[in-house]
Motif scaffolding. Structure first.
Motif: not given
Lengths: 314, 745
Positions: B632-633, B698-699, B707-708, B727-730
């Motif tokens: 979801a994240g 772990g992420l 996001f919170e 975000l691009a790294d995620i």
């Protein structure tokens, strides 16, 4: 039922020639013209112009004949009890196909001594196709107690043309049928003339030596250079006669379809010989078949422009 | 409620078409009835070699009445409009229409049409001729006098008569009268061709079935099958033998008889020298008879079962004798072939036999069988270490594998190819691995067929299929739509199943590249213009032109480069074909297609086993709480990125500036990614997908916290850009595992 008036040596279940005569009598009685074999080497009775050409066009036609058929590849030097490079087909062609043709066929089996209350006769799907003649039809192999004894075909197309009307074709494998009704295991043991003792002539007496000689010829010695040349000659002669046969530039009427078709038959047989000699590769094979088909188609077109093909003289 | 009985009586229908024809007749007629408002209670179709029939039970006597309202033009509309309305509504004068008014349209005409339902027989008489004329036979024909007419009826074989009756159970049914191409429907049929004489008048289904049964016709195909099977088993049992069951043969025979009479015949035990499979193939293909097994030895017995269509007056003695004669002739042919082959194998050395494949064309553009066999042998040798086979043995097995194709037995019975290779290899005293490979290298033939596991068989099976695929790919004979004349889909599926079920690690890409490359040749012409043409077989793959003459070295380099490019592009294309096959295979095994897509979206996926392992690990990971949340994240990150990237017209990729990370949550996330990234890479490099997924888990916490607490679209443009990079790294971190964007949920 076999004609009870026949003397023993004429009976279709005692004599090979008796079988032929019984079929002649049967089909003559049904209104067929009984023809003699075509005087050229062919692979099957269908090649006889009385079938190939007469199946085309609108005019009615009924014929029956024996056709000696040559399949060079099937030769076995006289050693196989069932396979021959030269054998007889009995051919019947009826145009248009009459209603109840199956019943007629079954009656012909009775006439040669196959009792339909004792034997299991079956019509098993077999769609017939002759790539060299550009012809196809639907029908059956006719089985008698598990043995294929005839081919039964409703011609749909011949030489690339729709059959209009459709003709029915029956082809009896005479040796097989004779072996069956005579109860013989080896084709060469067939009684040819129906006589017994000293007077008896067998199929082997007539044909065994020929099978041996022709097997040698077909597989080992047939002159391939000559045959290649003959193929080319037949092909170009057919083209020449086809071209010369048109009455005028309108190409409405043809005057020489049958001589041209003879050359097509010749090319086809020469091809079969070359094939038996194993000098034609798989890919070439296809192209030879195609060349013969082109000739057959052109001959069919020419035939349709003749009187017997349905184009009346002006 | 009345019933319909329809029987179409014709000359012998091919056995293979009968079941389909019965189903078509049922569907076409009942659909047409329902379409016309005639709902029925039940329908059953029947088929024998000579008749196609249908009984529809519980039809209404007539169609329901219908009421229809048809709006017309306004009152006072031009005459043309009024006339058109009258014609369309079937009225003769405008007085027959009523006038209605509407606040908007004013006064207008309305036709109220009451249509009385037509009597059902009338509807049937309209439907049946249409169904007959448009019947979907696989092949149909013309016949007889009428066959010159373009409108002549086409049927599978000449149609002879039609029974069509309709009526309630308690009354005498009526004949539904119609005519098709000169054949008038009636209530008269015929029984068995030989066992019954004359015509039979029938009324309705029960009557039709009973009278035909009395006239030696079992109309129900399933019953005919039962009779054949039970009688065959009984006859076998009485001799202490077992029937070798054959569902396909049973189907066919049921379509060849109206009155099955099962009989037993025998043959000379000397024929049992021939392998069982060859005996069975002979008896089945040519004679359509069943063979029997001796339970004591497990081998075939010297008896066979035949099914005749005749209760003969001599109890079947002549029929049995006739079938025995034919089978004797066939088996002596088979025995002759079998013995001839052994003699040939004993006298002609293998190498010489192999040479004979030189003049057999495999495919016009792909050379001879001999060339193909040599290619397969070389490839089998190369594959041997990967599959754990001895290279020499694999090569020899491949050189032997096709040798039975030139034997007499296989020439006569192509269905025993491979199997004969096995028999002959044993007789020639070759190692068992070679014998097995001769048979098994053709496998698997489909999604449920046996998959070889013996290493030598695996090597040859893979080499055979890969050579086929590469060859046809290179000459551009790929499958399109439903056309796959060289069964390339089956070959690829075969490779997939062999690789997965044997757990083989195989980088297909490198094999393809080298096979394409080694199959290529080049033609170079140097003159005023230089032409470099890359070829595979006779197909031109690429051409390069230069208007200056090149040196030998320059031309050689150009050739090499051209061929490399072609090999690469063919490889990519063939790999994507494999990806599709694998997807189909995994989907059928129940895997989620989105996960398969997500993994295949990654570059360089040419190791089928790894792809599958990755899909499995991914599936397990996504079923955990961590997995779901991280998905979801990640999707949220990807969505934001997609929108913002579009807005900004740039792509954000990494390069996070640590100095600009103000919030603790964003710093924690960046640290986590930085720490986990190399560990995930390491786990992936070691092909430990479980560990990689565990690390990825772990992420989850840092992503959720980010996001919170953190606003991505900060007012300060520098902060915003930096967060987008994060975000691009995620996205990048998860993409090392799979493309999460393609995962549903």
């Amino acid at each position: 039922m076999i004609d009870p008036a026949l003397p023993p040596h004429m009976r279709p279940d005692k004599s090979f020639q008796g079988l032929i005569l019984a079929l002649h009598a049967f089909w003559a009685d049904k209104g067929c013209v009984v023809l003699q074999p075509y005087d050229m080497e062919v692979g099957a009775g269908t090649f006889h112009p009385a079938t190939t050409l007469r199946a085309l066009g609108p005019l009615p036609w009924k014929a029956a004949y024996v056709q000696p058929s040559r399949r060079p590849k099937d030769g076995r030097y006289g050693k196989n009890p069932n396979r021959l490079q030269h054998y007889y087909q009995y051919q019947v062609i009826l145009k248009p196909s009459p209603a109840g043709l199956q019943d007629l066929y079954l009656a012909s089996l009775s006439a040669i001594g196959i009792d339909l209350n004792l034997h299991d006769v079956r019509f098993v799907e077999d769609d017939w196709e002759s790539p060299t003649l550009g012809a196809w039809g639907l029908g059956w192999e006719c089985w008698c107690d598990g043995m294929e004894v005839s081919q039964f075909t409703y011609f749909q197309q011949v030489a690339g043309f729709e059959c209009a009307p459709v003709a029915g074709e029956l082809t009896y494998g005479l040796e097989r049928l004779a072996m069956y009704v005579q109860g013989v295991e080896n084709v060469y043991d067939l009684n040819f003339n129906g006589r017994e003792g000293d007077e008896k002539v067998t199929y082997g007496d007539v044909f065994l030596q020929a099978e041996e000689e022709y097997s040698r010829h077909n597989f080992e010695h047939a002159d391939t250079d000559m045959l290649f040349e003959q193929f080319r000659m037949a092909e170009s002669a057919a083209a020449k006669y086809l071209e010369a046969g048109w009455e005028d530039a309108s190409k409405a009427r043809h005057l020489m379809a049958q001589p041209a078709y003879d050359q097509c038959i010749k090319a086809s047989h020469v091809f079969n010989l070359l094939d038996a000699r194993g000098v034609i590769s798989v890919t070439e094979r296809q192209s030879y078949i195609l060349r013969v088909r082109e000739l057959a188609k052109a001959c069919g077109a020419a035939w349709l422009a003749t009187a017997a093909g349905g184009t009346p003289a002006p | 409620m009345p019933d319909l009985l329809l029987e179409l009586f014709c000359e012998e229908i091919p056995a293979r078409m009968q079941a389909g024809a019965a189903e078509s007749l049922r569907k076409l007629v009942t659909d047409a009835l329902v379409e016309r408002g005639l709902v029925y209670e039940g329908a059953k179709a029947f088929v024998t070699p000579r008749r196609l029939a249908l009984a529809v039970h519980g039809l209404p006597a007539q169609q329901p009445d219908t009421h229809e309202e048809r709006k017309g033009p306004r009152v006072g509309a031009p005459q043309g409009a009024i006339d058109g309305f009258l014609k369309a509504a079937g009225l003769t004068s405008i007085e027959q229409a009523s006038i209605e008014s509407d606040p908007k349209k004013g006064e207008f005409y309305v036709a109220r049409l009451h249509k009385h339902g037509r009597a059902t027989p009338e509807v049937i008489a309209e439907i049946i001729p249409q169904v007959i004329r448009a019947f979907p036979w696989p092949k149909s024909m013309r016949w007889g006098k009428g066959s010159s007419s373009p409108t002549t009826l086409r049927w599978v074989r000449p149609l002879q008569s039609i029974v069509c009756t309709f009526g309630p159970e308690t009354e005498e049914p009526e004949v539904v009268a119609f005519e098709v191409d000169g054949i008038r429907s009636g209530d008269v049929t015929r029984g068995h061709r030989f066992l019954s004489e004359g015509t039979i008048r029938v009324r309705r289904l029960e009557d039709w079935m009973a009278k035909l049964e009395a006239a030696f016709v079992v109309v129900d195909r399933e019953r005919r099958k039962d009779i054949i099977l039970n009688d065959a088993k009984d006859l076998a049992l009485a001799q202490g033998l077992e029937l070798v069951e054959d569902a396909g043969l049973l189907e066919e025979i049921a379509g060849l008889v109206e009155w099955p009479v099962v009989l037993m015949g025998s043959f000379d035990p000397a024929f049992l020298d021939v392998p069982d499979e060859v005996i069975r193939a002979t008896i089945r293909a040519n004679q359509k008879c069943f063979v029997l097994r001796d339970p004591a030895t497990g081998r075939l017995a010297r008896r066979f079962i035949l099914v005749s269509n005749l209760a003969a007056s001599d109890g079947g003695a002549a029929i049995i004798a006739g079938n025995e004669r034919v089978i004797r002739a066939r088996l002596s042919d088979a025995k002759f072939f079998w013995e001839t082959d052994q003699k040939t194998n004993a006298t002609v050395p293998l190498a010489e036999r192999l040479e004979r494949f030189g003049n057999v064309t495999f495919h016009e553009k792909l050379g001879s069988q001999l060339e193909r066999i040599r290619r397969i042998a070389a490839l089998a040798r190369e594959l041997a270490p990967v599959v754990g086979a001895d290279p020499d043995l694999a090569e020899q097995a491949a050189l032997y594998a096709k040798s039975d194709l030139r034997t007499e037995v296989v020439g006569e019975f192509p269905e025993v190819q491979g199997l004969m290779g096995r028999y002959y290899a044993r007789l020639e005293g070759l190692p068992e691995e070679i014998a097995a490979a001769a048979e098994e290298h053709y496998k698997p033939q489909g999604p449920t067929d046996f998959v070889p596991t013996a290493p030598v068989s695996v090597a040859v099976a893979l080499a055979d299929k890969l050579d086929t695929l590469v060859g046809f790919w290179a000459i551009d004979e790929k499958p399109t739509g439903s056309k796959d004349p060289y069964a390339l889909r089956r070959a690829a599926l075969g490779v997939v199943r062999i690789v997965l079920e044997n757990g083989l690690k195989l980088r297909l890409g490198q094999f393809f590249r080298s096979l394409f490359r080694s199959g290529m040749t080049a033609k170079v012409e140097v003159g005023t213009t230089t032409v470099v043409t890359g070829l595979f077989g006779t197909r031109i793959l690429g051409a390069v032109l230069s208007d200056t003459a090149l040196s030998f070295e320059q031309a050689r380099d150009l050739v090499s480069e051209t061929l490399d490019i072609q090999a690469e592009s063919l490889t990519t294309d063939l790999l994507s074909f494999f990806a599709d096959r694998l997807k189909v295979h995994l989907r059928e095994a129940g895997a989620r297609h989105d996960l398969v897509d997500a993994v295949f979206a990654l570059p360089g996926q040419d190791d089928l086993l790894l792809v599958v392992k990755r899909v499995e690990a991914l599936g397990r990971f996504l079923s955990t709480e961590d997995g779901k949340n991280l998905l979801a994240g990640t999707k949220r990150a990807a969505n934001i990125l997609r929108i913002e990237e579009k807005k900004d017209g740039v792509t954000y990729e990494g390069g996070v500036d640590m100095v600009l990370l103000h919030e603790p949550e964003e710093r924690a996330l960046a640290d986590a990614i930085a720490a986990l990234g190399p560990q995930i890479e390491a786990a992936l490099a070691g092909e430990d997908f479980e560990a990689a997924m565990a690390l990825l888990a772990g992420l989850r916490a840092p992503v959720d916290a980010f996001f919170e607490k953190v606003t991505v679209n900060a007012e300060d443009p520098a902060l915003r850009v930096n967060r987008l990079r994060l975000l691009a790294d995620i996205r990048a971190a998860t993409r090392s595992i799979a493309d999460f964007d393609r995962i549903e949920g």
